[in-house]
Design an enzyme around this catalytic site. Sequence first.
Site, PDB file in Angstrom:
ATOM      1  N   ASP A  15       0.879  -1.159   0.000  1.00  0.00           N
ATOM      2  CA  ASP A  15       0.000   0.000   0.000  1.00  0.00           C
ATOM      3  C   ASP A  15       0.927   1.222   0.000  1.00  0.00           C
ATOM      4  O   ASP A  15       2.050   1.144   0.508  1.00  0.00           O
ATOM      5  CB  ASP A  15      -0.872  -0.046   1.261  1.00  0.00           C
ATOM      6  CG  ASP A  15      -1.630   1.233   1.476  1.00  0.00           C
ATOM      7  OD1 ASP A  15      -2.404   1.620   0.588  1.00  0.00           O
ATOM      8  OD2 ASP A  15      -1.430   1.863   2.534  1.00  0.00           O
ATOM      9  N   ARG A  16       0.474   2.335  -0.556  1.00  0.00           N
ATOM     10  CA  ARG A  16       1.337   3.518  -0.605  1.00  0.00           C
ATOM     11  C   ARG A  16       1.260   4.346   0.679  1.00  0.00           C
ATOM     12  O   ARG A  16       2.234   4.465   1.407  1.00  0.00           O
ATOM     13  CB  ARG A  16       0.956   4.384  -1.824  1.00  0.00           C
ATOM     14  CG  ARG A  16       1.967   5.501  -2.096  1.00  0.00           C
ATOM     15  CD  ARG A  16       1.500   6.458  -3.174  1.00  0.00           C
ATOM     16  NE  ARG A  16       0.586   7.444  -2.591  1.00  0.00           N
ATOM     17  CZ  ARG A  16       0.006   8.418  -3.271  1.00  0.00           C
ATOM     18  NH1 ARG A  16       0.205   8.530  -4.565  1.00  0.00           N
ATOM     19  NH2 ARG A  16      -0.802   9.272  -2.672  1.00  0.00           N
ATOM     20  N   ASP A  17       0.095   4.932   0.921  1.00  0.00           N
ATOM     21  CA  ASP A  17      -0.054   5.902   2.012  1.00  0.00           C
ATOM     22  C   ASP A  17      -0.198   5.221   3.366  1.00  0.00           C
ATOM     23  O   ASP A  17      -1.087   4.403   3.574  1.00  0.00           O
ATOM     24  CB  ASP A  17      -1.261   6.794   1.742  1.00  0.00           C
ATOM     25  CG  ASP A  17      -1.140   7.535   0.410  1.00  0.00           C
ATOM     26  OD1 ASP A  17      -0.030   8.024   0.124  1.00  0.00           O
ATOM     27  OD2 ASP A  17      -2.132   7.599  -0.328  1.00  0.00           O
ATOM     28  N   ASN A  58      -5.371   2.762  -3.381  1.00  0.00           N
ATOM     29  CA  ASN A  58      -6.662   3.416  -3.590  1.00  0.00           C
ATOM     30  C   ASN A  58      -6.428   4.923  -3.596  1.00  0.00           C
ATOM     31  O   ASN A  58      -5.772   5.440  -2.694  1.00  0.00           O
ATOM     32  CB  ASN A  58      -7.636   3.100  -2.449  1.00  0.00           C
ATOM     33  CG  ASN A  58      -8.176   1.685  -2.480  1.00  0.00           C
ATOM     34  OD1 ASN A  58      -8.015   0.961  -3.443  1.00  0.00           O
ATOM     35  ND2 ASN A  58      -8.837   1.299  -1.401  1.00  0.00           N
ATOM     36  N   GLN A  59      -6.966   5.608  -4.583  1.00  0.00           N
ATOM     37  CA  GLN A  59      -6.844   7.070  -4.659  1.00  0.00           C
ATOM     38  C   GLN A  59      -8.218   7.666  -4.954  1.00  0.00           C
ATOM     39  O   GLN A  59      -8.455   8.243  -6.023  1.00  0.00           O
ATOM     40  CB  GLN A  59      -5.803   7.466  -5.710  1.00  0.00           C
ATOM     41  CG  GLN A  59      -4.386   7.085  -5.333  1.00  0.00           C
ATOM     42  CD  GLN A  59      -3.889   7.818  -4.105  1.00  0.00           C
ATOM     43  OE1 GLN A  59      -4.193   8.990  -3.878  1.00  0.00           O
ATOM     44  NE2 GLN A  59      -3.116   7.125  -3.275  1.00  0.00           N
ATOM     45  N   CYS A  92      -6.223   2.709  -8.046  1.00  0.00           N
ATOM     46  CA  CYS A  92      -7.672   2.744  -8.240  1.00  0.00           C
ATOM     47  C   CYS A  92      -8.144   4.176  -8.022  1.00  0.00           C
ATOM     48  O   CYS A  92      -8.020   4.705  -6.919  1.00  0.00           O
ATOM     49  CB  CYS A  92      -8.379   1.804  -7.271  1.00  0.00           C
ATOM     50  SG  CYS A  92     -10.183   2.013  -7.322  1.00  0.00           S
ATOM     51  N   HIS A  94     -11.236   5.208  -8.153  1.00  0.00           N
ATOM     52  CA  HIS A  94     -12.664   5.207  -7.859  1.00  0.00           C
ATOM     53  C   HIS A  94     -12.978   5.477  -6.393  1.00  0.00           C
ATOM     54  O   HIS A  94     -12.128   5.299  -5.526  1.00  0.00           O
ATOM     55  CB  HIS A  94     -13.264   3.849  -8.256  1.00  0.00           C
ATOM     56  CG  HIS A  94     -12.990   3.487  -9.677  1.00  0.00           C
ATOM     57  ND1 HIS A  94     -12.132   2.478 -10.041  1.00  0.00           N
ATOM     58  CD2 HIS A  94     -13.439   4.048 -10.831  1.00  0.00           C
ATOM     59  CE1 HIS A  94     -12.071   2.407 -11.355  1.00  0.00           C
ATOM     60  NE2 HIS A  94     -12.845   3.351 -11.866  1.00  0.00           N
ATOM     61  N   CYS A 100     -16.330  -0.645  -8.042  1.00  0.00           N
ATOM     62  CA  CYS A 100     -15.374  -1.175  -9.014  1.00  0.00           C
ATOM     63  C   CYS A 100     -14.713  -2.447  -8.465  1.00  0.00           C
ATOM     64  O   CYS A 100     -14.686  -2.662  -7.265  1.00  0.00           O
ATOM     65  CB  CYS A 100     -14.316  -0.125  -9.329  1.00  0.00           C
ATOM     66  SG  CYS A 100     -13.219   0.195  -7.940  1.00  0.00           S
ATOM     67  N   CYS A 102     -11.536  -2.998  -8.596  1.00  0.00           N
ATOM     68  CA  CYS A 102     -10.127  -2.750  -8.269  1.00  0.00           C
ATOM     69  C   CYS A 102      -9.928  -2.170  -6.873  1.00  0.00           C
ATOM     70  O   CYS A 102      -8.914  -2.428  -6.240  1.00  0.00           O
ATOM     71  CB  CYS A 102      -9.466  -1.858  -9.322  1.00  0.00           C
ATOM     72  SG  CYS A 102     -10.273  -0.286  -9.667  1.00  0.00           S
TER      73      CYS A 102
END
Length: 178
Positions: A15-17, A58-59, A92, A94, A100, A102
């Site tokens: 995961d990024r954040d 997720n964004q 993603c 969404h 979705c 993703c």
Amino acid sequence: MGSTATSRLRAVLFDRDGTLVVDVPYNGNPYLVRPMPGAKAVLDALRSEGIATGVVSNQSGIARGMITAAEVASVNARVDELLGPFDVWEVCPHGEQDGCPCRKPAPGMVHSACRKLGIREAEAALIGDIGADVRAAEAAGATGVLVPTHVTLAGEVAGARLVAQDLAGAVLLLQEGR
């Protein structure tokens, strides 16, 4: 990390954040990117063993109109500059209401990353800071490891099969389990 210990593990997705970088909500500014302590060393160690690395993020700020796809791309480029190179990126754009396949906890980004890497999901792991990360990994057939932060809910920690205090500990758990 011994090669026999990680022989089945061919990729670690992150995961990024809140996992790779300090969480700045809806960050569109690459100058605000700060790696989490120990992230670079963990990534370098994985890469030195020939284990692929990737990011699944997720964004929803894109869907909400709070940040643009271009801003997310510029932040991702900064993450790649500081911590990369990553073998695969999945984002993603969404919102939760979009339904979705993703958006984590759905498994779409994990499936896509594995497809791009040419590996089976059972050969991948996903390390993240919230329950949705672990659930996405498990739904895809990968191994999920939770590295809690101040935003992680107690129920998410209780519900995770593998929990580590930091990224290095998460990779150690993966080695022990493989």
